[in-house]
Design a protein around this motif. Sequence first.
Motif, mmCIF file in Angstrom:
data_model
loop_
_atom_site.group_PDB
_atom_site.id
_atom_site.type_symbol
_atom_site.label_atom_id
_atom_site.label_comp_id
_atom_site.label_asym_id
_atom_site.label_seq_id
_atom_site.Cartn_x
_atom_site.Cartn_y
_atom_site.Cartn_z
ATOM 1 N N ASP A 3 0.830 -1.206 0.000
ATOM 2 C CA ASP A 3 0.000 0.000 0.000
ATOM 3 C C ASP A 3 0.866 1.258 0.000
ATOM 4 N N TYR A 4 0.292 2.315 -0.531
ATOM 5 C CA TYR A 4 0.899 3.646 -0.490
ATOM 6 C C TYR A 4 -0.244 4.635 -0.312
ATOM 7 N N THR A 5 -0.218 5.415 0.753
ATOM 8 C CA THR A 5 -1.244 6.421 1.002
ATOM 9 C C THR A 5 -0.584 7.783 1.122
ATOM 10 N N ALA A 6 -1.183 8.779 0.471
ATOM 11 C CA ALA A 6 -0.644 10.139 0.530
ATOM 12 C C ALA A 6 -1.732 11.138 0.185
ATOM 13 N N ARG A 7 -1.453 12.402 0.447
ATOM 14 C CA ARG A 7 -2.323 13.482 -0.002
ATOM 15 C C ARG A 7 -1.968 13.770 -1.461
ATOM 16 N N TRP A 8 -2.966 13.763 -2.323
ATOM 17 C CA TRP A 8 -2.783 14.066 -3.737
ATOM 18 C C TRP A 8 -3.503 15.372 -4.040
ATOM 19 N N CYS A 9 -2.961 16.149 -4.982
ATOM 20 C CA CYS A 9 -3.624 17.363 -5.449
ATOM 21 C C CYS A 9 -4.719 16.961 -6.429
ATOM 22 N N LEU A 10 -5.849 17.624 -6.328
ATOM 23 C CA LEU A 10 -7.039 17.310 -7.113
ATOM 24 C C LEU A 10 -7.433 18.537 -7.916
ATOM 25 N N SER A 11 -7.683 18.362 -9.225
ATOM 26 C CA SER A 11 -8.121 19.475 -10.067
ATOM 27 C C SER A 11 -8.954 18.943 -11.230
ATOM 28 N N PRO A 12 -9.776 19.806 -11.833
ATOM 29 C CA PRO A 12 -10.516 19.370 -13.032
ATOM 30 C C PRO A 12 -9.521 19.047 -14.149
ATOM 31 N N ALA A 13 -9.858 18.097 -14.988
ATOM 32 C CA ALA A 13 -8.967 17.716 -16.088
ATOM 33 C C ALA A 13 -8.667 18.918 -16.967
ATOM 34 N N ASN A 23 -6.963 12.354 0.213
ATOM 35 C CA ASN A 23 -6.210 11.127 0.479
ATOM 36 C C ASN A 23 -6.450 10.128 -0.636
ATOM 37 N N VAL A 24 -5.370 9.552 -1.112
ATOM 38 C CA VAL A 24 -5.436 8.505 -2.124
ATOM 39 C C VAL A 24 -4.569 7.342 -1.643
ATOM 40 N N THR A 25 -5.110 6.143 -1.746
ATOM 41 C CA THR A 25 -4.355 4.948 -1.402
ATOM 42 C C THR A 25 -4.229 4.072 -2.636
ATOM 43 N N LEU A 26 -2.992 3.716 -2.963
ATOM 44 C CA LEU A 26 -2.733 2.724 -4.000
ATOM 45 C C LEU A 26 -2.504 1.403 -3.292
ATOM 46 N N SER A 27 -3.183 0.344 -3.753
ATOM 47 C CA SER A 27 -3.042 -0.986 -3.152
ATOM 48 C C SER A 27 -2.774 -2.000 -4.252
ATOM 49 N N TRP A 28 -1.885 -2.931 -3.947
ATOM 50 C CA TRP A 28 -1.526 -3.981 -4.891
ATOM 51 C C TRP A 28 -1.433 -5.295 -4.136
ATOM 52 N N SER A 29 -1.882 -6.371 -4.764
ATOM 53 C CA SER A 29 -1.842 -7.692 -4.151
ATOM 54 C C SER A 29 -1.257 -8.700 -5.137
ATOM 55 N N ALA A 30 -0.468 -9.621 -4.618
ATOM 56 C CA ALA A 30 0.097 -10.680 -5.463
ATOM 57 C C ALA A 30 -0.998 -11.572 -6.034
ATOM 58 N N TYR A 31 -2.184 -11.564 -5.429
ATOM 59 C CA TYR A 31 -3.302 -12.370 -5.929
ATOM 60 C C TYR A 31 -3.902 -11.779 -7.196
ATOM 61 N N GLU A 32 -3.656 -10.501 -7.429
ATOM 62 C CA GLU A 32 -4.113 -9.822 -8.648
ATOM 63 C C GLU A 32 -2.965 -8.936 -9.130
ATOM 64 N N PRO A 33 -1.876 -9.548 -9.592
ATOM 65 C CA PRO A 33 -0.632 -8.810 -9.799
ATOM 66 C C PRO A 33 -0.635 -7.804 -10.942
ATOM 67 N N LEU A 34 -1.595 -7.887 -11.841
ATOM 68 C CA LEU A 34 -1.633 -6.938 -12.955
ATOM 69 C C LEU A 34 -2.306 -5.619 -12.593
ATOM 70 N N GLU A 103 7.588 8.726 -5.147
ATOM 71 C CA GLU A 103 6.857 7.893 -4.192
ATOM 72 C C GLU A 103 6.100 6.776 -4.901
ATOM 73 N N VAL A 104 5.519 7.086 -6.056
ATOM 74 C CA VAL A 104 4.813 6.063 -6.827
ATOM 75 C C VAL A 104 5.815 5.055 -7.383
ATOM 76 N N ALA A 105 6.972 5.529 -7.830
ATOM 77 C CA ALA A 105 8.015 4.614 -8.310
ATOM 78 C C ALA A 105 8.464 3.676 -7.186
ATOM 79 N N ASP A 106 8.599 4.199 -5.972
ATOM 80 C CA ASP A 106 8.969 3.362 -4.828
ATOM 81 C C ASP A 106 7.885 2.316 -4.544
ATOM 82 N N PHE A 107 6.612 2.740 -4.601
ATOM 83 C CA PHE A 107 5.497 1.807 -4.419
ATOM 84 C C PHE A 107 5.575 0.674 -5.442
#
Length: 140
Positions: A3-13, A23-34, A103-107
């Motif tokens: 997991d990786y959780t951090a404050r992300w900046c939010l704006s209209p596209a 707050n945004v959390t990225l989660s990854w599991s070996a059970y769904e590795p893609l 930080e995303v590269a580290d995740f």
Amino acid sequence: MVDYTARWCLSPAGDHTPDATTNVTLSWSAYEPLAVRMDITQPDGTGVAQWLLARDLLAQGLAVPAGQGDVRVGPHPHSAGLLVVTLGWEPGHQVQLATGAEEVADFLARTYTVVGRGAEHEGADIDAELADLLGGGGPR
């Protein structure tokens, strides 16, 4: 689970000026590795939106703009070191989220230590997975 959780900046596209942070959390599991699950807490804290992103798309977007359609990932066009994820489900309903690319590269590096790039299908029992999907599967 990684997991990786951090404050992300939010704006209209299309607008690279942040309206808020969330707050945004990225989660990854070996059970769904893609896949990488992205849980985005609404800025007012009233709910969470979930998106699934391809792990390789996130990795590619660290270097060059990647993706099409509802999910696009790439370096921030004006701020080196930031990664931008654009999510959209129809014109006028798109949002950009930005965070530190390092930080995303580290995740992602932590996920690759568990299941390396290209090894996502190793050990998978495709026949059992298909049987489960088609309703013919039982206990494995």
